[in-house]
Design an enzyme around this catalytic site. Structure first.
Site, PDB file in Angstrom:
ATOM      1  N   ASP A 280       8.393 -15.998  10.015  1.00 30.73           N
ATOM      2  CA  ASP A 280       8.326 -17.380  10.492  1.00 30.73           C
ATOM      3  C   ASP A 280       7.758 -17.423  11.917  1.00 30.73           C
ATOM      4  O   ASP A 280       7.606 -18.493  12.499  1.00 30.73           O
ATOM      5  CB  ASP A 280       9.674 -18.099  10.369  1.00 30.73           C
ATOM      6  CG  ASP A 280      10.759 -17.453  11.208  1.00 30.73           C
ATOM      7  OD1 ASP A 280      10.524 -16.372  11.785  1.00 30.73           O
ATOM      8  OD2 ASP A 280      11.862 -18.038  11.286  1.00 30.73           O
ATOM      9  N   SER A 281       7.394 -16.236  12.441  1.00 30.17           N
ATOM     10  CA  SER A 281       6.585 -16.182  13.668  1.00 30.17           C
ATOM     11  C   SER A 281       5.264 -16.915  13.431  1.00 30.17           C
ATOM     12  O   SER A 281       4.530 -17.195  14.385  1.00 30.17           O
ATOM     13  CB  SER A 281       6.326 -14.724  14.085  1.00 30.17           C
ATOM     14  OG  SER A 281       5.871 -13.953  12.987  1.00 30.17           O
TER      15      SER A 281
ATOM     16  N   ASP B 112       9.995 -14.668   5.195  1.00 25.48           N
ATOM     17  CA  ASP B 112      11.129 -15.189   5.973  1.00 25.48           C
ATOM     18  C   ASP B 112      11.656 -16.497   5.411  1.00 25.48           C
ATOM     19  O   ASP B 112      10.874 -17.381   5.031  1.00 25.48           O
ATOM     20  CB  ASP B 112      10.668 -15.465   7.412  1.00 25.48           C
ATOM     21  CG  ASP B 112      11.152 -14.422   8.385  1.00 25.48           C
ATOM     22  OD1 ASP B 112      12.157 -13.743   8.094  1.00 25.48           O
ATOM     23  OD2 ASP B 112      10.517 -14.285   9.450  1.00 25.48           O
TER      24      ASP B 112
ATOM     25  N   LYS C 206      13.772 -12.602   3.749  1.00 26.37           N
ATOM     26  CA  LYS C 206      14.528 -12.132   4.924  1.00 26.37           C
ATOM     27  C   LYS C 206      15.296 -13.290   5.524  1.00 26.37           C
ATOM     28  O   LYS C 206      14.762 -14.397   5.631  1.00 26.37           O
ATOM     29  CB  LYS C 206      13.575 -11.517   5.959  1.00 26.37           C
ATOM     30  CG  LYS C 206      14.279 -11.133   7.251  1.00 26.37           C
ATOM     31  CD  LYS C 206      13.446 -10.193   8.107  1.00 26.37           C
ATOM     32  CE  LYS C 206      12.373 -10.832   8.949  1.00 26.37           C
ATOM     33  NZ  LYS C 206      12.844 -11.861   9.896  1.00 26.37           N
TER      34      LYS C 206
ATOM     35  N   GLU D 231      17.753 -14.378   8.869  1.00 25.34           N
ATOM     36  CA  GLU D 231      18.278 -14.031  10.194  1.00 25.34           C
ATOM     37  C   GLU D 231      19.768 -14.307  10.267  1.00 25.34           C
ATOM     38  O   GLU D 231      20.263 -15.282   9.692  1.00 25.34           O
ATOM     39  CB  GLU D 231      17.590 -14.901  11.264  1.00 25.34           C
ATOM     40  CG  GLU D 231      16.151 -14.539  11.504  1.00 25.34           C
ATOM     41  CD  GLU D 231      15.544 -15.309  12.680  1.00 25.34           C
ATOM     42  OE1 GLU D 231      16.293 -15.958  13.440  1.00 25.34           O
ATOM     43  OE2 GLU D 231      14.309 -15.253  12.820  1.00 25.34           O
TER      44      GLU D 231
ATOM     45  N   GLU E 119      16.148  -6.290  15.906  1.00 22.03           N
ATOM     46  CA  GLU E 119      15.169  -6.719  16.921  1.00 22.03           C
ATOM     47  C   GLU E 119      15.770  -6.680  18.320  1.00 22.03           C
ATOM     48  O   GLU E 119      16.841  -7.279  18.562  1.00 22.03           O
ATOM     49  CB  GLU E 119      14.686  -8.149  16.580  1.00 22.03           C
ATOM     50  CG  GLU E 119      13.687  -8.687  17.589  1.00 22.03           C
ATOM     51  CD  GLU E 119      12.895  -9.910  17.113  1.00 22.03           C
ATOM     52  OE1 GLU E 119      13.038 -10.300  15.934  1.00 22.03           O
ATOM     53  OE2 GLU E 119      12.156 -10.466  17.934  1.00 22.03           O
TER      54      GLU E 119
HETATM   55  O1  KIV Z   1       8.996 -13.658  12.125  1.00 24.93           O
HETATM   56  C1  KIV Z   1       8.709 -12.478  12.392  1.00 24.93           C
HETATM   57  O2  KIV Z   1       7.545 -12.119  12.618  1.00 24.93           O
HETATM   58  C2  KIV Z   1       9.796 -11.515  12.442  1.00 24.93           C
HETATM   59  C3  KIV Z   1       9.487 -10.146  12.994  1.00 24.93           C
HETATM   60  C4  KIV Z   1       9.224 -10.207  14.427  1.00 24.93           C
HETATM   61  C5  KIV Z   1      10.535  -9.168  12.636  1.00 24.93           C
HETATM   62  O3  KIV Z   1      10.877 -11.815  12.050  1.00 24.93           O
END
Ligand code: KIV
Length: 279
Positions: free
Chosen positions: A45-46, A84, A114, A116, A183
């Site tokens: 989600d970056s 994510d 994934k 968080e 992280e």
């Molecule tokens: O969203 C993302 O890119 C991430 C990584 C930095 C692990 O969660």
């Protein structure tokens, strides 16, 4: 070539073989990563910061993640793709979380999701895994709640917070998660977690002791402007390469050098000009 599956990551953990995961948000980048034999792509989600121009990951929606995950899959058919769960996709209720995770698999064509967060997410991870969806945890600095964490800071610096992260890591493994992202934590804590878990631990700013390293692709190739956290190593200056290419095009157009004969269609009687050889 068959698609990489989870067993491969377990085998590598047993063998002590270090591997990498990189982010991608589009088909061409995914194609480059697959051709470089990157075994795991994270549709992070970056996306919010890196591609959509937001200053955090919070505005990213389920629809954004589904669209970008599907694009990545189209570019990398054989790579293991993790997508994510964006902000609030797993927090409202377990039913909602299962439905959202299911969309990332069915419409986004990801292999896994994934999530968080620690303690509060453990029950939800168990429900999603029970629904048949491989799930990865993410502890330490979790950008979706960076404000609560006091900003983008190293986590687990005090004995109490380190003990909490270790406890959460064990609980995430017990909930059935197949891997864990760690992280921005001190290397000593990462080493402890690596030793305590039998699932692969993927680090970003977590030192060398973990099984694998993940980075944001745009940071690695120098396409994220001035942003350069300490844990990033830049392997290229793609921003400069792109700028030079665009400047070359501008110069050729203004001098009348572009388009030349090769880039133009000359009509011959009765023949249809082809766009590209073989098109
Ligand atoms: O969203 C993302 O890119 C991430 C990584 C930095 C692990 O969660």
């Amino acid at each position: 070539m068959a698609r990489i599956c989870i067993d491969q990551f377990y085998d590598w953990k047993k063998q002590g073989h270090r591997w990498v995961c990189l982010t991608a948000y589009d088909a061409p980048t995914a194609r480059v990563l697959e051709s470089a034999s990157v075994p795991m792509i994270l549709v992070g989600d970056s996306l919010g910061n890196v591609i959509l121009g937001h200053d955090s990951t919070v505005p990213v929606t389920m629809d954004d993640m589904v669209r970008h995950s599907a694009a990545v899959r189209r570019g990398a058919e054989n790579t293991f793709v993790v997508c994510d769960m964006p902000f609030l996709a797993a927090q409202i209720s377990d039913e909602d979380a299962i439905r959202n995770a299911g969309r990332l698999i069915q419409e986004g064509m990801a292999d896994a999701v994934k999530i968080e967060g620690g303690g509060a997410r453990v029950g939800t991870i168990r429900r999603i895994v029970d629904a048949g969806i491989p799930t990865m945890g993410h502890l330490g600095l979790t950008p979706q709640n960076a404000t609560q964490l006091g900003g983008y800071k190293v986590q687990g610096n005090t004995p109490a917070s380190a003990a909490q992260i270790l406890k959460d890591a064990r609980a995430i493994e017990e909930s059935g998660a197949f891997a864990l992202v760690l992280e921005c934590v001190p290397t000593g804590l990462a080493e402890k977690i690596q030793g305590a878990l039998s699932i692969p631990v993927i680090g970003i700013g977590a030192g060398l002791s973990v099984d694998a390293q993940v980075l944001v692709f745009h940071d690695l190739v120098g396409l994220s402007g001035e942003f350069k956290p300490r844990f990033v190593r830049r392997y290229a200056d793609v921003e400069q390469v792109m700028k030079t290419a665009v400047e070359g095009f501008l110069a050729d157009v203004s001098s009348g050098d572009f388009p030349g004969e090769r880039e133009s269609f000359v009509s011959k009687d009765g023949e249809s000009a082809e766009m590209a050889p073989g098109a």
